[in-house]
Design an enzyme around this catalytic site. Structure first.
Site, PDB file in Angstrom:
ATOM      1  N   ALA A   8       0.826  -1.202   0.000  1.00 24.52           N
ATOM      2  CA  ALA A   8       0.000   0.000   0.000  1.00 24.52           C
ATOM      3  C   ALA A   8       0.862   1.255   0.000  1.00 24.52           C
ATOM      4  O   ALA A   8       1.413   1.645   1.036  1.00 24.52           O
ATOM      5  CB  ALA A   8      -0.937  -0.006   1.213  1.00 24.52           C
ATOM      6  N   THR A  54      -0.075   3.772  -2.957  1.00 24.95           N
ATOM      7  CA  THR A  54      -0.927   4.696  -3.711  1.00 24.95           C
ATOM      8  C   THR A  54      -2.018   5.297  -2.829  1.00 24.95           C
ATOM      9  O   THR A  54      -2.629   4.601  -2.022  1.00 24.95           O
ATOM     10  CB  THR A  54      -1.565   3.974  -4.905  1.00 24.95           C
ATOM     11  N   GLU A  55      -2.260   6.581  -3.019  1.00 29.48           N
ATOM     12  CA  GLU A  55      -3.299   7.289  -2.274  1.00 29.48           C
ATOM     13  C   GLU A  55      -4.191   8.066  -3.241  1.00 29.48           C
ATOM     14  O   GLU A  55      -3.836   8.232  -4.414  1.00 29.48           O
ATOM     15  CB  GLU A  55      -2.657   8.247  -1.256  1.00 29.48           C
ATOM     16  N   PRO A  56      -5.336   8.552  -2.781  1.00 35.09           N
ATOM     17  CA  PRO A  56      -6.215   9.325  -3.668  1.00 35.09           C
ATOM     18  C   PRO A  56      -5.502  10.494  -4.343  1.00 35.09           C
ATOM     19  O   PRO A  56      -5.812  10.846  -5.475  1.00 35.09           O
ATOM     20  CB  PRO A  56      -7.326   9.808  -2.725  1.00 35.09           C
ATOM     21  N   GLY A 105      -0.719   9.004  -6.997  1.00 32.43           N
ATOM     22  CA  GLY A 105      -0.660   7.824  -7.855  1.00 32.43           C
ATOM     23  C   GLY A 105       0.699   7.751  -8.514  1.00 32.43           C
ATOM     24  O   GLY A 105       1.652   7.207  -7.971  1.00 32.43           O
ATOM     25  N   GLN A 114     -11.840  -6.937 -33.318  1.00 37.55           N
ATOM     26  CA  GLN A 114     -12.383  -6.470 -34.589  1.00 37.55           C
ATOM     27  C   GLN A 114     -12.494  -7.619 -35.591  1.00 37.55           C
ATOM     28  O   GLN A 114     -13.491  -7.741 -36.314  1.00 37.55           O
ATOM     29  CB  GLN A 114     -11.496  -5.354 -35.160  1.00 37.55           C
ATOM     30  N   GLY A 124     -15.472  -9.659 -34.961  1.00 42.27           N
ATOM     31  CA  GLY A 124     -16.760  -9.000 -35.151  1.00 42.27           C
ATOM     32  C   GLY A 124     -17.618  -9.030 -33.898  1.00 42.27           C
ATOM     33  O   GLY A 124     -17.123  -8.949 -32.774  1.00 42.27           O
ATOM     34  N   GLU A 176       1.640   0.036 -11.896  1.00 42.59           N
ATOM     35  CA  GLU A 176       3.101  -0.111 -11.803  1.00 42.59           C
ATOM     36  C   GLU A 176       3.822   0.881 -12.720  1.00 42.59           C
ATOM     37  O   GLU A 176       4.873   0.589 -13.282  1.00 42.59           O
ATOM     38  CB  GLU A 176       3.545  -1.550 -12.147  1.00 42.59           C
ATOM     39  N   THR A 226       2.439   4.474 -15.089  1.00 44.41           N
ATOM     40  CA  THR A 226       1.646   4.778 -16.280  1.00 44.41           C
ATOM     41  C   THR A 226       2.535   4.944 -17.510  1.00 44.41           C
ATOM     42  O   THR A 226       3.760   5.107 -17.399  1.00 44.41           O
ATOM     43  CB  THR A 226       0.858   6.080 -16.079  1.00 44.41           C
TER      44      THR A 226
END
Length: 390
Positions: free
Chosen positions: A127, A129-131, A134, A337, A340, A364, A366
């Site tokens: 843990a 990452t926070e609001p 990131g 694609q 279909g 991990e 961006t």
């Protein structure tokens, strides 16, 4: 220059492929059925049973040191294995693993956290990452305040993988706001769920979901510090760095399987009296996918090779992560694609991959962070164009 796999690498890859074919692929239709009913594809006991079967194949603790009963495989070998696992969408992973930074634990902490995690008796989550933190992990705000022999944690973590299932978390918290996280102001703590933190499920476009972790006056003994005071950000970057070659390795396996499905479909699906494989539009999608897949494969293997050579892997790993994540998104889009309307249904795994791999460009690190790292390394002269061959 020899691009061939060694005999050992080929043997390990083929053994993993045999295991996936025999034990994992037969579960796919049931996994799809469960997920259509909004249930987990595998429950914890089923995953454990598969992991024990894999142990009989000789696969247990791919990255775990031999002294802890693991295989301690080189990074290239691990990359090859993750590619094979990517061929199936069944949410399987080999057992005997623990977060790489848990090996910084004290002997007492290893007995309480590391060993039970390796043996599958405990589940961890990492843990950081926070609001509001990131990509900029140094901007974390969750505070740990010293109170006698304890530290009191207050704040929130978000998008935490395994956060709903974990019984303990490795939490990076601010211990010295004046220094800031990068300069020694953050520390990692081992925090049992029983100490009082709670998790809240986050629904995403993919299967399963991460969690928010809420810490409201959670008291953690001083002995539960992982590593040293002020080492939290460094440990966090070490944890994140490992995913830079394992995630795109998994993406290569997904792309291989999806592309083969497209080829098979193109050769059998007929329109206007001929297989759609005779259409140039289909041929070009297949050709572009194969070319990008092969380019990604070598970028990723090179990043793993860099780790094995004891070189700084950050530049090579960022290129592998950036290109591999983009590649698998483009390949899966083309495969959908080619199929279909059927590709858009939940009867096939293609739409599932379509949702799953979109995350690869985010977690991990961006795409934007990888580009920042790559360009910064070149602009500041940390590396040369052409890397180790320059």
């Amino acid at each position: 220059m020899d691009f061939a796999l060694s005999d050992e690498e080929r043997a390990v890859r083929d053994t993993v492929r045999a295991f996936v074919t025999r034990e994992v692929l037969p579960l796919e239709q049931e996994v799809l059925r469960r997920e259509r009913a909004h249930r987990p594809g595998l429950d914890r006991s089923e995953l454990r049973e598969l992991q024990l079967k894999a142990k009989k194949f000789g696969f247990w603790g791919l990255a775990t040191p031999e002294e802890y009963g693991g295989m301690d495989l080189p990074a290239v070998m691990q990359s090859l294995i993750w590619t094979e696992l990517g061929r199936s969408f069944v949410p399987f992973r080999f057992g005997g693993e623990a977060d790489n930074i848990l090996f910084h634990a004290t002997e007492e902490q290893k007995r309480e956290f590391l060993i039970p995690t390796i043996e599958g008796e405990r589940i961890s989550c990492f843990a950081i990452t926070e609001p509001g933190a990131g990509s900029d992990a140094a901007n974390i705000k969750l505070r740990a305040r010293r109170d006698g022999d304890d530290w009191v944690l207050d704040g929130e973590k978000t998008f935490i993988t395994n956060g709903n299932d974990a019984d303990f978390a490795i939490v990076v918290a601010v211990t010295d706001p004046e220094k800031g996280a990068r300069r020694g102001g953050a520390t990692a703590f081992l925090v049992d769920r029983a100490m009082g933190w709670r998790s809240e499920f986050i629904q995403t476009m993919g299967e399963g979901g991460p969690a928010s972790l809420i810490f409201d006056g959670v008291r953690v003994p001083h002995r539960n510090i992982l590593g040293e005071i002020g080492q939290g950000f460094t440990l966090g970057m070490e944890w994140i760095g490992k995913g830079r070659y394992t995630i795109p390795s998994h993406a290569v396996g997904i792309a291989e399987r999806a592309l083969q499905m497209a080829i098979d479909h193109a050769n059998t699906r007929e329109t206007f009296g001929a297989p759609i494989a005779t259409n140039q539009a289909i041929q070009w999608m297949i050709a572009d996918s194969e070319t990008e897949l092969e380019a990604a494969r070598w970028l990723i293997l090179r990043s793993a090779w860099t780790v094995d050579q004891g070189l700084d892997p950050r530049h090579a790993s960022s290129m592998g992560k950036l290109y591999g994540a983009g590649m698998v998104n483009r390949v899966v889009d083309r495969v959908l694609q080619i199929h279909g309307g059927m590709g858009y249904t939940r009867e096939l795994p293609i739409e599932r991959w379509y949702r799953q791999v979109r995350l690869y460009r985010i977690f991990e690190g961006t795409d934007e962070m990888q580009r920042l790292i790559i360009s910064r390394d070149l602009l500041r002269g940390y590396t040369k164009i052409g890397g180790h061959l320059a």
